[in-house]
Scaffold this motif. Structure first.
Motif, PDB file in Angstrom:
ATOM      1  N   UNK A  68       0.822  -1.213   0.000  1.00  0.00           N
ATOM      2  CA  UNK A  68       0.000   0.000   0.000  1.00  0.00           C
ATOM      3  C   UNK A  68       0.859   1.268   0.000  1.00  0.00           C
ATOM      4  N   UNK A  69       1.956   1.267   0.753  1.00  0.00           N
ATOM      5  CA  UNK A  69       2.815   2.458   0.808  1.00  0.00           C
ATOM      6  C   UNK A  69       3.466   2.729  -0.544  1.00  0.00           C
ATOM      7  N   UNK A  70       3.922   1.684  -1.216  1.00  0.00           N
ATOM      8  CA  UNK A  70       4.506   1.847  -2.549  1.00  0.00           C
ATOM      9  C   UNK A  70       3.460   2.360  -3.531  1.00  0.00           C
ATOM     10  N   UNK A  71       2.257   1.818  -3.442  1.00  0.00           N
ATOM     11  CA  UNK A  71       1.178   2.238  -4.331  1.00  0.00           C
ATOM     12  C   UNK A  71       0.843   3.719  -4.125  1.00  0.00           C
ATOM     13  N   UNK A  72       0.696   4.126  -2.869  1.00  0.00           N
ATOM     14  CA  UNK A  72       0.348   5.518  -2.589  1.00  0.00           C
ATOM     15  C   UNK A  72       1.480   6.465  -2.955  1.00  0.00           C
ATOM     16  N   UNK A  73       2.728   6.033  -2.783  1.00  0.00           N
ATOM     17  CA  UNK A  73       3.869   6.846  -3.201  1.00  0.00           C
ATOM     18  C   UNK A  73       3.879   7.046  -4.714  1.00  0.00           C
ATOM     19  N   UNK A  74       3.584   5.984  -5.457  1.00  0.00           N
ATOM     20  CA  UNK A  74       3.508   6.099  -6.916  1.00  0.00           C
ATOM     21  C   UNK A  74       2.373   7.006  -7.356  1.00  0.00           C
ATOM     22  N   UNK A  75       1.222   6.901  -6.700  1.00  0.00           N
ATOM     23  CA  UNK A  75       0.094   7.775  -7.034  1.00  0.00           C
ATOM     24  C   UNK A  75       0.408   9.240  -6.704  1.00  0.00           C
ATOM     25  N   UNK A  76       1.128   9.473  -5.607  1.00  0.00           N
ATOM     26  CA  UNK A  76       1.512  10.844  -5.254  1.00  0.00           C
ATOM     27  C   UNK A  76       2.453  11.416  -6.309  1.00  0.00           C
ATOM     28  N   UNK A  77       3.374  10.585  -6.821  1.00  0.00           N
ATOM     29  CA  UNK A  77       4.268  11.032  -7.892  1.00  0.00           C
ATOM     30  C   UNK A  77       3.466  11.388  -9.134  1.00  0.00           C
TER      31      UNK A  77
END
Length: 191
Positions: A68-77
């Motif tokens: 989930x953290x990787x996913x949200x970091x990618x979406x923030x980018x």
């Protein structure tokens, strides 16, 4: 004369089932849980279908290859990239026509902040990592397509790009604050 049965139990779940059962021919979807917009109590969730056909980050998340953290970091980018991008814009017919000359719209504070965060991300990831993240998250390329663009077409390179992309997603999660850096035995041994 036949009597109607009146004690037949009805399932309310089928009454309110809004899921689509007929999908287009080439649809690629995954089921996710989202906040219920019609909920009476906050935090109530419903199941929804998400298209993952042109979304590599969503595909990785739905197949449990990233957390989930990787996913949200990618979406923030991706969100920062969309804010910072000032590419070709459509002509606004409601504005007054003045010899075809268009004044540049001023840079907003949110665009400026997005550019600053993207600059920080590029420093954190390095040139190669930033290019890899851009290719996957902005252009939507697969690891095989990235290998073809870089003239390396073996499975070993595809595995390397996938591993490096996950490392970059870990770094994005740290930069955007969705994860914290853990100090484990390996990190202490490197010092």
């Amino acid at each position: 004369m036949v009597r109607a049965r009146r004690n037949k139990s009805y399932k309310l779940a089928k009454l309110y089932d809004r899921r689509s059962h007929e999908l287009p021919f080439n649809a690629e979807v995954a089921e996710i849980e989202v906040d219920n917009p019609l909920a009476l109590e906050p935090g109530e969730k419903i199941a929804a279908m998400r298209s993952i056909r042109n979304d590599p980050l969503g595909r990785l998340h739905s197949h449990h290859q990233i957390d989930e953290a990787q996913y949200r970091g990618g979406r923030a980018f991706q969100n920062d990239w969309e804010k910072a991008e000032r590419g070709p814009q459509a002509v606004d017919p409601t504005r007054e026509y003045v010899d075809g000359a268009r004044t540049r719209e001023p840079v907003t504070e949110s665009q400026r902040q997005a550019v600053l965060r993207l600059n920080r991300v590029e420093r954190e990831l390095g040139t190669d990592g930033a290019a890899l993240v851009h290719d996957v998250l902005v252009l939507g390329l697969t690891m095989d397509q990235i290998g073809q663009r870089r003239a390396v077409r073996t499975q070993r390179w595809n595995d390397y790009f996938a591993r490096r992309f996950r490392e970059c997603l870990d770094r994005l999660a740290l930069v955007y604050g969705f994860a914290t850096e853990t100090v484990g035995p390996r990190a202490e041994q490197r010092r």
